[in-house]
Design an enzyme around this catalytic site. Sequence first.
Site, PDB file in Angstrom:
ATOM      1  N   LYS A  28      -1.386  -5.858  12.453  1.00  0.00           N
ATOM      2  CA  LYS A  28      -1.314  -5.833  10.885  1.00  0.00           C
ATOM      3  C   LYS A  28      -0.872  -4.461  10.377  1.00  0.00           C
ATOM      4  O   LYS A  28      -0.002  -4.461   9.406  1.00  0.00           O
ATOM      5  CB  LYS A  28      -2.843  -5.875  10.391  1.00  0.00           C
ATOM      6  CG  LYS A  28      -2.940  -6.197   8.956  1.00  0.00           C
ATOM      7  CD  LYS A  28      -4.174  -6.980   8.705  1.00  0.00           C
ATOM      8  CE  LYS A  28      -5.341  -6.313   9.250  1.00  0.00           C
ATOM      9  NZ  LYS A  28      -5.857  -5.304   8.059  1.00  0.00           N
ATOM     10  N   SER A  29      -1.110  -3.373  11.132  1.00  0.00           N
ATOM     11  CA  SER A  29      -0.839  -1.815  10.608  1.00  0.00           C
ATOM     12  C   SER A  29       0.968  -1.721  10.447  1.00  0.00           C
ATOM     13  O   SER A  29       1.490  -1.555   9.804  1.00  0.00           O
ATOM     14  CB  SER A  29      -1.441  -0.814  11.361  1.00  0.00           C
ATOM     15  OG  SER A  29      -2.674  -0.814  10.946  1.00  0.00           O
ATOM     16  N   ARG A  33       3.858  -1.912   7.600  1.00  0.00           N
ATOM     17  CA  ARG A  33       4.905  -0.779   7.559  1.00  0.00           C
ATOM     18  C   ARG A  33       6.258  -1.418   7.745  1.00  0.00           C
ATOM     19  O   ARG A  33       7.443  -0.856   7.128  1.00  0.00           O
ATOM     20  CB  ARG A  33       4.613   0.132   8.498  1.00  0.00           C
ATOM     21  CG  ARG A  33       3.409   0.914   8.127  1.00  0.00           C
ATOM     22  CD  ARG A  33       2.678   1.730   9.139  1.00  0.00           C
ATOM     23  NE  ARG A  33       1.354   2.672   8.965  1.00  0.00           N
ATOM     24  CZ  ARG A  33       0.430   2.116   8.793  1.00  0.00           C
ATOM     25  NH1 ARG A  33      -0.027   1.149   8.558  1.00  0.00           N
ATOM     26  NH2 ARG A  33      -0.698   3.302   8.452  1.00  0.00           N
ATOM     27  N   ARG A 128     -13.173  -1.093  -3.378  1.00  0.00           N
ATOM     28  CA  ARG A 128     -13.014  -0.034  -2.504  1.00  0.00           C
ATOM     29  C   ARG A 128     -12.359   1.375  -3.380  1.00  0.00           C
ATOM     30  O   ARG A 128     -11.649   1.146  -4.273  1.00  0.00           O
ATOM     31  CB  ARG A 128     -12.191  -0.721  -1.355  1.00  0.00           C
ATOM     32  CG  ARG A 128     -12.543  -1.694  -0.748  1.00  0.00           C
ATOM     33  CD  ARG A 128     -11.961  -2.194   0.467  1.00  0.00           C
ATOM     34  NE  ARG A 128     -11.630  -1.401   1.527  1.00  0.00           N
ATOM     35  CZ  ARG A 128     -10.793  -1.666   2.424  1.00  0.00           C
ATOM     36  NH1 ARG A 128     -10.081  -2.792   2.573  1.00  0.00           N
ATOM     37  NH2 ARG A 128     -10.593  -0.738   3.397  1.00  0.00           N
ATOM     38  N   GLN A 175      -4.520   5.431   6.561  1.00  0.00           N
ATOM     39  CA  GLN A 175      -4.036   4.959   5.187  1.00  0.00           C
ATOM     40  C   GLN A 175      -3.733   6.172   4.097  1.00  0.00           C
ATOM     41  O   GLN A 175      -2.631   6.048   3.758  1.00  0.00           O
ATOM     42  CB  GLN A 175      -5.176   3.932   4.528  1.00  0.00           C
ATOM     43  CG  GLN A 175      -5.194   2.855   5.134  1.00  0.00           C
ATOM     44  CD  GLN A 175      -6.188   1.919   4.528  1.00  0.00           C
ATOM     45  OE1 GLN A 175      -6.632   2.114   3.467  1.00  0.00           O
ATOM     46  NE2 GLN A 175      -6.504   0.628   5.249  1.00  0.00           N
ATOM     47  N   ASP A 325     -11.856  -0.380  13.403  1.00  0.00           N
ATOM     48  CA  ASP A 325     -12.040  -1.555  12.841  1.00  0.00           C
ATOM     49  C   ASP A 325     -12.871  -2.457  13.948  1.00  0.00           C
ATOM     50  O   ASP A 325     -13.126  -3.684  13.784  1.00  0.00           O
ATOM     51  CB  ASP A 325     -10.351  -2.177  12.740  1.00  0.00           C
ATOM     52  CG  ASP A 325      -9.864  -1.687  11.350  1.00  0.00           C
ATOM     53  OD1 ASP A 325     -10.706  -1.085  10.626  1.00  0.00           O
ATOM     54  OD2 ASP A 325      -8.468  -1.709  11.619  1.00  0.00           O
TER      55      ASP A 325
HETATM   56  C1  S3P Z   1      -5.040   1.225   8.716  1.00  0.00           C
HETATM   57  C2  S3P Z   1      -5.957   2.375   8.795  1.00  0.00           C
HETATM   58  C3  S3P Z   1      -7.335   2.098   9.033  1.00  0.00           C
HETATM   59  C4  S3P Z   1      -7.563   0.639   9.288  1.00  0.00           C
HETATM   60  C5  S3P Z   1      -7.189  -0.224   8.596  1.00  0.00           C
HETATM   61  C6  S3P Z   1      -5.609  -0.322   8.631  1.00  0.00           C
HETATM   62  C7  S3P Z   1      -3.435   1.364   8.650  1.00  0.00           C
HETATM   63  O1  S3P Z   1      -7.932   2.556   7.650  1.00  0.00           O
HETATM   64  O2  S3P Z   1      -9.139   0.448   9.328  1.00  0.00           O
HETATM   65  O3  S3P Z   1      -7.140  -1.876   9.175  1.00  0.00           O
HETATM   66  O4  S3P Z   1      -2.832   0.661   8.893  1.00  0.00           O
HETATM   67  O5  S3P Z   1      -3.326   2.574   8.411  1.00  0.00           O
HETATM   68  P1  S3P Z   1      -8.181   4.148   7.364  1.00  0.00           P
HETATM   69  O6  S3P Z   1      -7.017   4.760   7.923  1.00  0.00           O
HETATM   70  O7  S3P Z   1      -8.411   4.099   6.011  1.00  0.00           O
HETATM   71  O8  S3P Z   1      -9.618   4.249   8.168  1.00  0.00           O
END
Ligand code: S3P
Length: 444
Positions: A28-29, A33, A128, A175, A325
């Site tokens: 997903k990350s 990106r 959030r 994030q 996660d």
């Molecule tokens: C993510 C960073 C994490 C994670 C999220 C995806 C990312 O959050 O929990 O599911 O893709 O950078 P945080 O960096 O806010 O902890």
Amino acid sequence: MDQLSPRPHLSHRPTSPLSGRTTVPGDKSISHRALMFGALAVGQTRISGLLEGEDVLRTATAMRALGAEIRREGTDWLVSGRGLGGLTEPADVLDMGNSGTAARLLTGILSTHELYAVITGDASLRKRPMGRVIEPLHATGAQFFARAGNRLPLTILGARDPMPLTYRLPVASAQVKSAVLLAGLNAPGYTEVEEPEPTRDHSENMLRHFGAEVQVTEAGMGRHIRLKGQPELRAADVAVPGDPSSAAFPLAAALLVPGSAVTVANVGLNPLRTGLFLTLREMGAKLEVTAQRLAGGEAVGDLTAFYSELRAVDVPPARAPSMIDEYPVLAVLCAAARGTSRLRGLSELRVKESDRLSATAAMLRVNGVNVEIEGDDLIIHGNGAIPGGGLVETHMDHRLAMSGLVLGQTTKLPVRIDDASFIETSFPGFLKLMCRLGAEMTAA
Ligand code: S3P
């Protein structure tokens, strides 16, 4: 995806072991990106293995609304970018659905584009905190207008003459780090971020892959990242590996059901994402990694989990960013392990898709497990046998839904979850995949 009709599901202990070889959807990350960076680059980026989950599809829709051309070709996705600074004003509100990553990274990008945009999300995302990105991004010269407590919807007036940022993260958040770095792309000079503990570095890796200059140096327990602004971002193909955070669910189920052996192939093994696998080994899990290789600049491998008698574990707070996660499903495994487990330093879990710290504790408690929350620590008293029979409230949170369903694979009585629909945000096809491996999960 606001909740129109919840889809309750029931998970039963299967009568035979789980077995088979499978893959899980893309990371997903990395998927978010790849779409964002492709949209900011000059030329055409081809993405293979993109996660086609709700969260990532929201990013695709938003980047289209900002002027990029994005289409699916066969199983690949093609992104024709606008070039850095070339995004155009969206005609409508950008709805990022359930995705905090999409909302926060996009806020970073938009802060240094001189345009007007409004970001919103579903009921979970609108709760959030966005202050963690708004606060550092103010210094670019952008203006932000948000609801009380810095909640979405958020209006952004991007800076006309963006300033580069220097920022030390108050929380370990990839994030926030990424939002600052992405803002820095369209500012002159150097943008610098210091993180107190290393967090996933997919932004840094992919920025380099697209031609940006990014230097990373160790700084105490953490890292210092320096990005040279206004690079020539050139389109670059991306092969997205399987998401280790998704692989965690079938692997956990295999560890719980006697006689099981499940392989998940082509899983991303970036060392800043593998805290769960290290923890599982400490619990005595039989977990094998084979076919380790590098693909598209990221480590990948095949993971096989065999049923294991697990023992309790004490997870230090410093490991949290590398498995942030994975705590809900780890908590399920701790409930099935013998002894008292302590998962320490979980304050960040309170601001995920739900308050995952209390929701994870509630999931276990309602199924007969003795659990405590002490400060930011989750304490789970496991004794091998879990009664089950409870209803798990998932709070629009995909990982709670999947964790509840994995829990039901080992409890005496079936476990019910109130809604499986949010699983689509990160793991489309989860129920089918699990049932193909031998799990028993049905609509109820
Ligand atoms: C993510 C960073 C994490 C994670 C999220 C995806 C990312 O959050 O929990 O599911 O893709 O950078 P945080 O960096 O806010 O902890």
